[in-house]
Scaffold this motif. Structure first.
Motif, PDB file in Angstrom:
ATOM      1  N   ALA A  94      -1.729   8.782  38.617  1.00  0.00           N
ATOM      2  CA  ALA A  94      -2.122   8.484  37.239  1.00  0.00           C
ATOM      3  C   ALA A  94      -3.494   9.062  36.907  1.00  0.00           C
ATOM      4  O   ALA A  94      -3.969   8.930  35.784  1.00  0.00           O
ATOM      5  CB  ALA A  94      -2.126   6.974  37.010  1.00  0.00           C
ATOM      6  N   ALA A  97       4.452   2.450  35.276  1.00  0.00           N
ATOM      7  CA  ALA A  97       4.557   2.895  36.665  1.00  0.00           C
ATOM      8  C   ALA A  97       4.649   1.712  37.628  1.00  0.00           C
ATOM      9  O   ALA A  97       5.433   1.739  38.580  1.00  0.00           O
ATOM     10  CB  ALA A  97       3.362   3.777  37.023  1.00  0.00           C
ATOM     11  N   PHE A 125       0.530   3.792  30.740  1.00  0.00           N
ATOM     12  CA  PHE A 125       1.095   4.511  31.886  1.00  0.00           C
ATOM     13  C   PHE A 125       1.172   3.622  33.122  1.00  0.00           C
ATOM     14  O   PHE A 125       2.196   3.563  33.794  1.00  0.00           O
ATOM     15  CB  PHE A 125       0.283   5.770  32.199  1.00  0.00           C
ATOM     16  CG  PHE A 125       0.846   6.526  33.370  1.00  0.00           C
ATOM     17  CD1 PHE A 125       1.887   7.424  33.190  1.00  0.00           C
ATOM     18  CD2 PHE A 125       0.355   6.318  34.658  1.00  0.00           C
ATOM     19  CE1 PHE A 125       2.423   8.109  34.279  1.00  0.00           C
ATOM     20  CE2 PHE A 125       0.896   6.988  35.745  1.00  0.00           C
ATOM     21  CZ  PHE A 125       1.930   7.891  35.558  1.00  0.00           C
ATOM     22  N   LEU A 126       0.076   2.926  33.433  1.00  0.00           N
ATOM     23  CA  LEU A 126       0.059   2.097  34.626  1.00  0.00           C
ATOM     24  C   LEU A 126       1.073   0.959  34.555  1.00  0.00           C
ATOM     25  O   LEU A 126       1.741   0.661  35.539  1.00  0.00           O
ATOM     26  CB  LEU A 126      -1.342   1.538  34.876  1.00  0.00           C
ATOM     27  CG  LEU A 126      -2.380   2.527  35.395  1.00  0.00           C
ATOM     28  CD1 LEU A 126      -3.744   1.858  35.503  1.00  0.00           C
ATOM     29  CD2 LEU A 126      -1.966   3.107  36.731  1.00  0.00           C
TER      30      LEU A 126
END
Length: 130
Positions: free
Chosen positions: A72, A32, A28-29
């Protein structure tokens, strides 16, 4: 001390907690960070409960980067919040001259899976019942 007209070095070492698994946190990070104009230099998983990500971004994007960490689900340490707040506030006043400076952020995330939390809660409940 550096003069105000010289570029500053922003190399932030941050710590956070997350209830998600390390693989998902990093996936996810990484997405993003890229979506907000940054680039991932490295990402690693240290054991089952620790993830590390190292990335850079233009200083003008500091508020967006701070926001994605919070969005997040990262429970940033108090020191991490202070460093990011300082960066964002300073950038606000120097945006015209320092917008394209590069910020490097090294984030260590200690993860705690939901099953681990559930197991700990069950152990605590069974001890209290006994």
């Amino acid at each position: 001390m550096k003069a105000l007209d010289q570029p500053s070095d922003w190399n932030l070492l941050l710590v956070a907690d997350s209830s998600d698994c390390p693989e998902r946190v990093l996936r996810f990070l990484a997405g993003a960070v890229s979506a907000c104009g940054g680039w991932v230099l490295s990402r690693t998983i240290q054991g089952e409960e620790c993830a590390e990500i190292d990335f850079e971004f233009p200083r003008a994007n500091c508020v967006e980067m701070y926001s994605i960490l919070v969005a997040a689900g990262m429970a940033l340490s108090q020191e991490a919040h202070l460093q990011l707040t300082g960066l964002c506030q300073c950038t606000m006043y120097l945006l015209e001259t320092r917008a394209q400076e590069i910020v490097r952020l090294q984030l260590t995330v200690f993860t705690h899976s939901d099953t681990a939390w559930a197991s700990e809660e069950a152990d605590t409940a069974s001890r209290e019942a006994a």
